[in-house]
Design an enzyme around this catalytic site. Structure first.
Site, PDB file in Angstrom:
ATOM      1  N   ASP A 106       1.172  -1.150  -0.154  1.00 39.21           N
ATOM      2  CA  ASP A 106      -0.078  -0.112  -0.461  1.00 39.21           C
ATOM      3  C   ASP A 106       0.730   1.305  -0.343  1.00 39.21           C
ATOM      4  OD1 ASP A 106      -3.261   0.883   0.639  1.00 39.21           O
ATOM      5  OD2 ASP A 106      -2.088   1.996   1.883  1.00 39.21           O
ATOM      6  N   GLU A 155       2.129  -0.612  -4.525  1.00 39.03           N
ATOM      7  CA  GLU A 155       0.914   0.688  -5.388  1.00 39.03           C
ATOM      8  C   GLU A 155       1.339   2.340  -5.880  1.00 39.03           C
ATOM      9  OE1 GLU A 155      -2.893   2.865  -3.810  1.00 39.03           O
ATOM     10  OE2 GLU A 155      -1.482   2.951  -2.535  1.00 39.03           O
TER      11      GLU A 155
HETATM   12  C1  GLC Z   1      -4.165   2.838  -0.227  1.00 38.57           C
HETATM   13  C2  GLC Z   1      -5.265   1.688  -0.712  1.00 38.57           C
HETATM   14  C3  GLC Z   1      -6.546   2.938  -0.231  1.00 38.57           C
HETATM   15  C4  GLC Z   1      -5.867   4.094   1.183  1.00 38.57           C
HETATM   16  C5  GLC Z   1      -5.347   4.229   1.550  1.00 38.57           C
HETATM   17  C6  GLC Z   1      -4.360   4.690   2.436  1.00 38.57           C
HETATM   18  O1  GLC Z   1      -4.509   3.662  -1.761  1.00 38.57           O
HETATM   19  O2  GLC Z   1      -5.322   1.727  -1.891  1.00 38.57           O
HETATM   20  O3  GLC Z   1      -7.959   1.994  -0.159  1.00 38.57           O
HETATM   21  O4  GLC Z   1      -7.470   4.267   1.700  1.00 38.57           O
HETATM   22  O5  GLC Z   1      -3.753   3.735   0.552  1.00 38.57           O
HETATM   23  O6  GLC Z   1      -4.286   3.453   2.843  1.00 38.57           O
END
Ligand code: GLC
Length: 566
Positions: free
Chosen positions: A218, A280
């Site tokens: 994440d 991500e």
């Molecule tokens: C990422 C997740 C999202 C979350 C954010 C904070 O972008 O995909 O859903 O709100 O991180 O953890």
């Protein structure tokens, strides 16, 4: 600042080539809270996932990625983790998790889990201890605490903003603040602290020991902040992504973050097969995004270009070419994404014209601008065959295979996404893609989500039209299209370091179309026009058509055809 713990100085270890099952994989994202609810409490659970493994096998997916299921106050849908080594009782037990991994393995489905290393929940024992401890204490050093500006610390330390709105600094009441890049219930960890490195290596080892096959990381570009004194303001704090492609942003995409992933890759490679990892990173700079995917780092990275692209031939082609090019430079497989739990569902999103402000559109409940739902649905099916016709790792977000549109019917008082309040109602948020899935037409059973009829977000009546049961056995259903596409893909769409997309010349696809031929001989041809058809070459034998109309000599408007030469 990198630390003694970081592997920056250590010899880097590349991802073992023989363990790269993921390079052509189809990965299915499960948002556990909304997938299937076995105990009827209105929130999905692990037992619900186990109950749907046969469905997933039939869909043909190679792996599932589970969004967080850890104990959490759910201030941000579970991305606020209170304990990284346990299962939230709402979602089940560790025994059920073990059973899920074992059953998935029997069916040949790999299991990827979500790791949230940028921040914890404010209910994590570390953060409770930090708040109870004095400024300068070791407990506070695990997070990013800073004295406020002004005579009495009455101003936040910098102009940094939370991604969810408002200042990224929350006052502690003693003239000090803590940093939260997201909600205030999600305090940022201090990755300059060796203890944080150690803790996460331990967490990763724990789940590797449980037999998971990989991790989705994440906010992978956010971990390393520039905490050198004096802290710097950001040039334009409203930008929620790095503002320059040189690692100079104090919050995002700093070079030091790569030391962390080299350290992790060393750990992942100690397992046989080596563990998969995908980051991500929402940044506009592809060349920097793909640094995370280097084979001595995470190995793979999400590229969201396709999800962000408007329904436009040139936009699609440019996005695919970019992703392809930069994936090659990192020696990784390209990744293809049309949706996830953070963005409006593709079956609605593709209805908006180029240049639409997506947040305004979502907040207007899909009315500004209005969309033609039938056209959006056709385009989404065509886009699915674009994605699944591309070599690389393809991600399906739960419900995409049902053609499920965005749910714009949620009322303000029903919204749960912290964005809604933090942005002071300027953005409705992400709940419209997180409504529990419809499995049957039975409204009193939450459309088959459970038997009790409860659902943590209310489902609209029209969900019945998209229920899985109603699509079974229907030749032209979206579910059937996905099943066929995934099956054909296994034979015809292969990745390889030496593969290049052979783009179709304009005399084949005309001004409205684009496409490519793969080494297997399969050609993908998409028609972006809403009115004109494209004639297929005489030698073309249709393998699959996104409309399932039975047409064999043309590509209808808003349609993708897969064909091979006869
Ligand atoms: C990422 C997740 C999202 C979350 C954010 C904070 O972008 O995909 O859903 O709100 O991180 O953890």
């Amino acid at each position: 600042m990198s630390t003694a713990m970081s592997a920056g100085s250590a010899e880097s270890v590349a991802f073992p080539a023989q363990d790269d099952w993921w390079r052509d994989a189809v990965v299915y994202q499960i948002y556990p809270r909304s997938f299937a609810d076995a105990n009827g409490d209105g929130e999905g659970d692990i037992a619900g996932v186990i109950g749907k493994l046969d469905y997933l096998r039939e869909l043909g997916v190679d792996a599932i990625w589970l969004s967080p299921f850890y104990p959490s106050p759910l201030a941000d849908g579970g991305y606020d983790v209170a304990d990284y080594r346990a299962i939230d009782p709402r979602f089940g037990t560790m025994e059920q998790f073990d059973e899920l991994v074992a059953r998935a393995r029997e069916l040949g489905i790999k299991v990827v889990i979500d790791i949230v290393p940028n921040h914890t929940s404010d209910q994590h024992e570390w953060f409770r201890a930090a708040l109870a401890s004095a400024p300068g204490s070791p407990e506070r050093a695990r997070y990013v605490f800073h004295r406020g500006k002004g005579e009495h610390g009455e101003l936040p330390p910098t102009n940094w903003l939370s991604n969810f709105g408002g200042s990224a600094w929350e006052p502690c009441g003693d003239g000090w603040y803590y940093l939260h890049t997201f909600a205030k219930e999600q305090p940022d960890l201090n990755w300059d602290n060796p203890e944080v490195h150690e803790e996460f290596l331990g967490i990763l080892r724990f789940w590797c020991g449980k037999g998971v096959d990989g991790f989705r990381i994440d906010v992978s570009h956010g971990l390393a902040k520039d905490l050198r004194e004096p802290l710097r303001d950001r040039p334009d704090p409203t930008k929620q992504y790095p503002q320059a492609a040189d690692g100079s942003d104090p919050m995002w995409d700093r070079d030091a973050v790569h030391d962390i992933y080299r350290e992790w890759r060393e750990l992942f490679n100690q397992y046989k097969p080596a563990k998969y990892a995908i980051g991500e990173s929402w940044t506009p700079f592809n060349e920097r995004v793909f640094q995370y995917a280097k084979q001595d780092e995470l190995g793979a990275i999400f590229d969201f270009s396709l999800e962000k692209a408007d329904w436009d031939r040139d936009a699609y082609r440019a996005s695919i070419e970019r992703t392809w090019k930069y994936a090659k430079t990192a020696e990784t497989a390209p990744t293809w994404v049309l949706g996830n739990h953070d963005v409006p569902r593709i079956a609605s999103r593709l209805g908006v014209p180029t240049g639409t402000d997506i947040e305004t559109w979502v907040t207007s409940n899909g009315t500004n601008p209005p969309i033609d739902p039938a056209s959006a649905a056709r385009r989404a099916r065509a886009a699915a065959l674009v994605m699944l016709g591309l070599p690389g790792t393809a991600f399906i977000y739960q419900g995409e295979e049902l053609g499920l549109p965005e749910d714009f019917d949620l009322l303000p008082e029903e919204l749960q996404d912290p964005i809604w309040e933090r942005r002071k109602h300027a953005f409705k948020g992400r709940d419209g893609c997180r409504v529990p899935l419809p499995w049957t037409g039975e409204k009193d059973k939450a459309f088959g989500f459970n038997d009790s009829g409860r659902a943590w977000l209310p489902q609209p009546d029209w969900f019945a039209d998209y229920a899985e049961s109603g699509q079974e056995g229907q030749d032209d259903s979206t579910l059937n299209l996905y099943r066929q596409a995934v099956a054909i893909r296994k034979r015809m769409v292969k990745h390889g370091a030496d593969i290049d997309l052979e783009w179709l010349p304009d005399d084949v696809c005309g001004p409205d179309g684009f496409g490519w031929t793969l080494p297997s001989g399969m050609t993908v041809l998409t028609n972006f026009s809403s009115t004109r058809s494209i004639a297929l070459p005489e030698h073309a034998a249709v393998l699959l058509e996104s409309r399932c109309s039975g047409t064999v000599d043309r590509v209808l408007p808003e349609t993708t055809v897969w064909y091979r030469r006869v």
